[in-house]
Design a protein around this motif. Sequence first.
Motif, PDB file in Angstrom:
ATOM      1  N   PRO A   4       0.833  -1.205   0.000  1.00  0.00           N
ATOM      2  CA  PRO A   4       0.000   0.000   0.000  1.00  0.00           C
ATOM      3  C   PRO A   4       0.858   1.241   0.000  1.00  0.00           C
ATOM      4  CG  PRO A   4       0.044  -0.988   2.172  1.00  0.00           C
ATOM      5  CD  PRO A   4       0.769  -1.936   1.260  1.00  0.00           C
TER       6      PRO A   4
ATOM      7  N   SER B 125      -2.764 -12.846   1.003  1.00  0.00           N
ATOM      8  CA  SER B 125      -3.780 -11.885   0.581  1.00  0.00           C
ATOM      9  C   SER B 125      -4.478 -12.353  -0.696  1.00  0.00           C
ATOM     10  CB  SER B 125      -3.134 -10.511   0.367  1.00  0.00           C
ATOM     11  OG  SER B 125      -4.064  -9.590  -0.170  1.00  0.00           O
TER      12      SER B 125
ATOM     13  N   GLU C  76      -5.526  -5.734   5.664  1.00  0.00           N
ATOM     14  CA  GLU C  76      -6.341  -6.530   6.579  1.00  0.00           C
ATOM     15  C   GLU C  76      -5.602  -7.800   6.999  1.00  0.00           C
ATOM     16  OE1 GLU C  76     -10.651  -8.888   6.625  1.00  0.00           O
ATOM     17  OE2 GLU C  76     -10.098  -7.608   4.932  1.00  0.00           O
TER      18      GLU C  76
ATOM     19  N   GLY D 144      -1.399   2.366   5.789  1.00  0.00           N
ATOM     20  CA  GLY D 144      -1.349   0.990   5.309  1.00  0.00           C
ATOM     21  C   GLY D 144       0.063   0.474   5.205  1.00  0.00           C
TER      22      GLY D 144
ATOM     23  N   ARG E 118      -8.406 -11.218   0.321  1.00  0.00           N
ATOM     24  CA  ARG E 118      -8.590 -10.188   1.343  1.00  0.00           C
ATOM     25  C   ARG E 118      -7.568  -9.094   1.124  1.00  0.00           C
ATOM     26  NH1 ARG E 118      -7.345 -12.983   6.529  1.00  0.00           N
ATOM     27  NH2 ARG E 118      -8.181 -11.147   7.578  1.00  0.00           N
ATOM     28  N   ASP E 119      -7.896  -7.891   1.572  1.00  0.00           N
ATOM     29  CA  ASP E 119      -6.999  -6.755   1.433  1.00  0.00           C
ATOM     30  C   ASP E 119      -5.690  -7.030   2.169  1.00  0.00           C
ATOM     31  OD1 ASP E 119      -6.616  -3.798   0.745  1.00  0.00           O
ATOM     32  OD2 ASP E 119      -6.245  -3.831   2.902  1.00  0.00           O
TER      33      ASP E 119
END
Length: 615
Positions: free
Chosen positions: A21, A56, A65, A26, A61-62
Amino acid sequence: MGGRQAYVEAVDSLRTATGRPAGDAGRAVVDRAVGLLAGRTRCRLAEAHRHLLRMSAEQRRDLVEVAAGVIGLLDVPEQDEGPPHPVPLPAPAVGVAAVRRPESWLPVVQAVLDTMPGRHALLTPVRDAAGRLADLEFAAVSPEAIAGDGLHGQGLLGARMSEHFPETLASDRWPIYERVLATGDPAETGPFRHAAGRSSVRAHRLGAGLLLTWEHHDGGPDGSERIAATERLGNLGWGEWDLVSGEVRWSEQLYRIYERDPALGPLSREESEALAVPGDLPLRMAAAEAFERAEQVDLTTRVRINGRIKHLRTVVDAVRDTTGAPLRIYGIVQDVTARETSVQRLAEVERQLAEQRRSLAAEHQLAARLQQIILPIPDGPMELPGLKVAVRYLPAEQEGMVGGDWYHAEALRDGSVLLAVGDVAGHGTQAATTMAQLRHSLRALAVTTGDPAVLLGHLNRLTCDLDRETPETTATAIVARYDPDRRRLTWAQAGHPPPLLSRGGRTAPLPRPAGPMLGVVEDARYGCATLDLAIGDVLLCYTDGLVEHRRRGPDDGLHAVIRTVDEAVAASPRQPLGELLDRLRQANPDDDTCILAVRPVTGETRDLRHYLRMG
């Protein structure tokens, strides 16, 4: 300035291409997760990052996260937190103290040294009973660090200076090392001669340890030295078997990998098979069949050497005659134990994360079911003496975040109305259970008294009693009693956000009477305030998830709610309460939110009071 900006843009572009990110928040979460994952599994930072990316992608999923889940699993205090400190050294070094290598920072040092060319090592001091420097122990090393006896790289970890550089303890370098450790002032000594040639050493204090860097002063290495250095750096060796003459040759590094004395010569076939782990037999058989088909073999198997399991990658090929029969077999063997161990540890972390997610999902489901049973949310507005009441429950978005938010609204036997909103600290089944106890206790206590301040006092003592069973149990609440004949609301609060009163197109919070949170002070006292409601007024009681967000101040969320209510009332002053509540959104998606809206209405309450008394 332009070059710096171009560099920053290039780095952000690379982060985007690799799934990192670009945002500061992030990026910080991912970097923290990568560091924890590398530290706890002893893998390199790049490998930990690749593993996060794979998780991920596989879980859809992000990345942030997934990284947050890794932090939640691994970011727990360890026994050896902080800088190194002296602890007693076990026998046989009687009367000597060594410095323990704390898990929390040495992996970071090792990860840095793994990427550095040259010979570097962090050594921790070993002191005698009088506190004098008695020895130095290798705690982190670069791949090119090597001792005179050939031990190199991470093979030096745990070894002592006296074992592999005994001349150092008697040299003029030893007092210099003592001075660097004592003062923190860096120093350089040399050049001096030792088994590997002429070198200088730079010494710096790092934490409570000593960071040494060796610089070689002799001429550049010849071809054989370069090959040997390459073998040491890659932790690989080569072997050759001449099938015509029967001669077998091993490189020096191959002897080191097998921890074998070169004087004994290469392993025989029987000795080699005795080291193999039986579970790898099918893999070795498949490799032998591929070799018979004149294919190059590349396999990783396990061997047991001196009581320890090593993972060895072997690449084998042959020089063959015209019929395809091998004349000379040659191969490269690389010790990949550290890599395989890291893979296993990463897999274990992933298994723990999956188990944690399953547990959270199960707890979320249980808590949500419990919450629905003990806190049913009405589908539409409720008609109570002199009031219309509407309720909204906005659940947290994240699994496992079911909270302890609750409400209560019921007509009492004397014709008044009991209203309440509360919030138990924490999430999950414990918060939901405590919420149920408070709500049901309030219903029972309302039979004994009509004073909201007295009711809060009883709830406070109950919460303090619960705190003895479950530490750190706290809650906030508002309790109110409405007299429909006089349209008068008497209310008290315990550390709870103030109700909002919308009157004449303007919304504002009510001044709060005194009252601390529930469960903090056993003999706490609570004050009362009164408010006369008029037809057209709307009163909102809510929990803090509506207005408070961890990245913004509570005033920001409060102003947003006030603006939404004012706009809704301006557009339609008599709109149903349910439509008004539909406009509101919680400020904190990680927290449950409960909203109770009331509006006074005209009407006779005597018949209802009579019905309640007769019932």
